[in-house]
Design an enzyme around this catalytic site. Structure first.
Site, PDB file in Angstrom:
ATOM      1  N   ASP A  98       0.859  -1.181   0.000  1.00 33.57           N
ATOM      2  CA  ASP A  98       0.000   0.000   0.000  1.00 33.57           C
ATOM      3  C   ASP A  98       0.899   1.236   0.000  1.00 33.57           C
ATOM      4  OD1 ASP A  98      -2.428   1.560   0.446  1.00 33.57           O
ATOM      5  OD2 ASP A  98      -3.236  -0.269   1.320  1.00 33.57           O
ATOM      6  N   ASP A 199      -3.168   4.735  -2.238  1.00 35.46           N
ATOM      7  CA  ASP A 199      -4.236   5.298  -1.412  1.00 35.46           C
ATOM      8  C   ASP A 199      -4.687   6.672  -1.924  1.00 35.46           C
ATOM      9  OD1 ASP A 199      -5.554   4.764   1.307  1.00 35.46           O
ATOM     10  OD2 ASP A 199      -4.780   6.791   1.611  1.00 35.46           O
ATOM     11  N   GLU A 256      -6.385   3.968  -5.865  1.00 30.08           N
ATOM     12  CA  GLU A 256      -7.687   4.117  -5.212  1.00 30.08           C
ATOM     13  C   GLU A 256      -8.193   5.507  -5.550  1.00 30.08           C
ATOM     14  OE1 GLU A 256      -9.874   4.133  -0.882  1.00 30.08           O
ATOM     15  OE2 GLU A 256      -8.050   5.259  -1.256  1.00 30.08           O
ATOM     16  N   HIS A 332     -11.321  -3.299   3.021  1.00 27.52           N
ATOM     17  CA  HIS A 332     -11.293  -2.957   4.443  1.00 27.52           C
ATOM     18  C   HIS A 332     -12.083  -1.696   4.773  1.00 27.52           C
ATOM     19  CE1 HIS A 332      -8.441  -0.379   2.531  1.00 27.52           C
ATOM     20  NE2 HIS A 332      -8.330   0.328   3.633  1.00 27.52           N
ATOM     21  N   ASP A 333     -12.598  -1.000   3.778  1.00 33.32           N
ATOM     22  CA  ASP A 333     -13.386   0.214   4.019  1.00 33.32           C
ATOM     23  C   ASP A 333     -14.876  -0.003   3.787  1.00 33.32           C
ATOM     24  OD1 ASP A 333     -11.118   1.784   4.510  1.00 33.32           O
ATOM     25  OD2 ASP A 333     -10.876   2.267   2.381  1.00 33.32           O
TER      26      ASP A 333
HETATM   27  C1  NOJ Z   1      -8.392   5.073   1.946  1.00 31.92           C
HETATM   28  C2  NOJ Z   1      -8.073   3.886   2.794  1.00 31.92           C
HETATM   29  O1  NOJ Z   1      -8.504   2.734   2.164  1.00 31.92           O
HETATM   30  C3  NOJ Z   1      -8.742   4.127   4.129  1.00 31.92           C
HETATM   31  O2  NOJ Z   1      -8.737   2.989   4.946  1.00 31.92           O
HETATM   32  C4  NOJ Z   1      -8.075   5.304   4.783  1.00 31.92           C
HETATM   33  O3  NOJ Z   1      -8.773   5.629   5.957  1.00 31.92           O
HETATM   34  C5  NOJ Z   1      -8.060   6.526   3.870  1.00 31.92           C
HETATM   35  N1  NOJ Z   1      -7.754   6.226   2.508  1.00 31.92           N
HETATM   36  C6  NOJ Z   1      -7.036   7.517   4.352  1.00 31.92           C
HETATM   37  O4  NOJ Z   1      -5.753   6.991   4.150  1.00 31.92           O
END
Ligand code: NOJ
Length: 563
Positions: A98, A199, A256, A332-333
């Site tokens: 990541d 990210d 992302e 994970h989000d």
């Molecule tokens: C996206 C990540 O997937 C998430 O888990 C994180 O809180 C935010 N970006 C900030 O890094």
């Protein structure tokens, strides 16, 4: 279309804190991952995306990095990481790290320096502004509630943080910042990593002047995305990153990128002129929130299959031959896919297999999130005390304490949407703490671990896990699953999602009943064939079935080769 290894891969995402704990401190770690590599090998995945394992004070579980070149002590040491990489490569599994470079931790040495004085050489690594009329420099809201600005007393200015206060945004306008990041990327690539998941990479360029966000609600702070998402210098930065770093290695890169259109995605993932292999888009993740909701996390509505078809079809068609899709239903989000898009009660097994079929038979690279392969579900902790996610806890505080919402109503939203749904420990067996740890887990285990766990799934030939293995195997054996052109059929059907995949000399038909009903599937007449072979199905299927007219069972999924 060019053939590449990263198109043909299946990626497995590990959220290390919740994966496997080797030393009993209740926190997943690198040696825990090493102990499960044979499991991953047997599943058939050939790439692992590891959520952040760098040194971090863990305000946002590792997405707040204080040292990009070291490992979080709770997870192990750099030597453990080297061993993990070696053991993965020995099994033919690649490692994607990541890359979190929109922001650092406020405990990163750069920020510690930057906040010391206005003329510190590191000051300009971050985004500082004076107060405006005694308040924040603009009205932007943070993704984690409240203002996106934090006043820093020692120098009397505010710094920007799109996420938590402990995640100050880096100033990408500063060429020294960019050079530091590129150096760090080379450092990991030289160690042998096979790529990066980047990210919120489309937030690194902010509009000059940092204008106020349009006011769309009565709230104090507003969403400023138009001034920092897909910003003016984004492509320039990505171009530089490609030239300086990525073009020197054969790696998998995935950005992302919330709020991207397919036009952006084509720019960024174009095989010749683009910068990254693929993106994570979010349109299908927003289908169960009210359009225009300030936060899709705080808004729930039932999603509709027609919307899902429309979104996925647009991404499939627009990128065909121009860019490349990544495919995911959870991470994970996000809440657990089976709870969100399937049925986590009576039809948990059937619907998890249906979703797996969907994930693996679109054009693109599939990403499986840990636990998805055994059909792990959302969790519903009764008390906010049991939640750990900063976004969830801040949202609860804001809605209940500041805005006076009913705590039960806010909890119901959290049960549906909290990121902690995906962060409960992986359920390895029916023993204490689901076999995740011999100690006390940092977040509670989902109470359904006694029936939903890896040991059970391994023992049951009909399990979701074995079905994932077959899908991954099929993908390796059938290039059409990777490369075939996608055509939607029955576009107005509200229960059945069906499509064909086509190569010059091969054709597949995918039939997915996204409902608990028994709708009739009628194959459109223009799809001719003389014979059909079943590739995979989530129910027993009669070879004599007439696939021109089928009554489907709840959440039934079938894939045929048409000849
Ligand atoms: C996206 C990540 O997937 C998430 O888990 C994180 O809180 C935010 N970006 C900030 O890094």
């Amino acid at each position: 279309m060019k053939k590449t290894w990263w198109k043909e891969s299946v990626v497995y995402q590990i959220y290390p804190r919740s994966f496997a704990d080797s030393n009993g401190d209740g926190i997943g770690d690198l040696r825990g991952i090493i102990s499960k590599l044979d499991y991953l090998k047997d599943l058939g995945v050939n790439v692992v995306w590891l959520s952040p394992v760098y040194r971090s004070p863990n305000d946002d579980n590792g997405y707040d990095i204080s040292d990009y070149r070291d490992i979080m002590p709770e997870f192990g040491a750099l030597a453990d990481w080297e061993e993990l990489l070696t053991e993965m490569h020995r099994r033919g599994i690649k490692l994607v790290m990541d890359l979190v470079v929109n922001h650092t931790s406020d405990e990163h040495p750069w920020f510690i320096e930057a906040r010391k004085s206005r003329d510190n050489p590191y000051r300009d690594y971050y985004i500082w502004r004076p107060a405006r009329d005694g308040r924040e420099p603009n009205n932007w809201q943070s993704f984690f509630s409240g203002s996106a600005w934090q006043y820093d007393a020692p120098t009397g200015e505010y710094y920007l943080h799109l996420f938590s206060r402990k995640q100050p945004d880096l100033n990408w306008e500063n060429p020294r910042v960019r050079a530091e990041i590129y150096d760090m990327m080379h450092w990991w690539l030289k160690k042998g990593v096979d790529g990066f998941r980047m990210d919120v990479i489309n937030m690194i360029s902010k509009a000059p002047g940092l204008p106020d966000a349009p006011v769309t609600s009565g709230e104090r702070y507003q969403f400023g995305g138009r001034y920092f998402v897909n910003g003016p210098r984004l492509l320039e930065y990505l171009d530089e990153m490609k030239r300086t770093v990525l073009s020197h290695y054969d790696v998998l890169t995935v950005g992302e990128t919330p709020l991207v259109s397919t036009a952006h995605a084509i720019d960024i993932t174009n095989e010749e002129t683009g910068h990254l292999n693929m993106l994570f888009q979010f349109e299908h993740m927003d289908l169960d929130a009210e359009p225009g909701a300030a936060s899709s996390r705080a808004s729930i509505r039932p999603w509709r299959l027609l919307d899902l078809k429309q979104v996925m079809t647009r991404w499939q068609k627009d990128l065909e031959g121009h860019g490349w899709n990544s495919l995911y239903l959870s991470n994970h989000d996000q809440p657990r896919a089976v709870s969100r898009f399937g049925n986590d009660g009576r039809y948990r097994v059937e619907s998890a297999k249906l979703l797996a079929t969907f994930l693996h038979t679109l054009q693109g690279t599939p990403y499986v999130y840990q636990g998805e392969e055994i059909g792990m579900t959302n969790v519903a902790f009764e008390s906010i005390e049991d939640y750990r996610d900063i976004e969830t806890c801040n949202m609860y505080r804001e809605y209940v304490e500041e805005r006076g919402y009913d705590p039960q109503a806010v909890l119901a939203t959290i049960h549906a949407k909290s990121r902690d749904n995906a962060r409960t420990p992986v359920q390895w067996d029916a023993g204490a703490q689901a076999g995740f740890t011999s100690g006390t887990p940092w977040i509670k285990v989902n109470p359904n671990y006694r029936t939903i766990n890896v040991a059970q799934a391994l023992a049951d030939p009909d399990s979701i896990l074995h079905y994932y293995r077959r899908l991954i195997q099929l993908r390796k054996e059938n290039p059409i699953i990777v490369y075939g052109r996608y055509e939607l059929i029955l576009d107005a059907d509200e229960q059945v999602y069906a499509y064909t995949r086509t190569l010059p000399d091969d054709r597949l038909l995918v039939i997915l009943n996204f409902s608990a009903d028994t709708p009739v599937f009628a194959l459109p007449g223009h799809i001719g064939f003389s014979a059909h072979d079943l590739l995979i199905a989530n129910y027993p299927v009669e070879p004599s079935d007439d696939i021109r007219l089928l009554t489907l069972r709840p959440y039934e999924a079938r894939v045929y080769r048409l000849r």
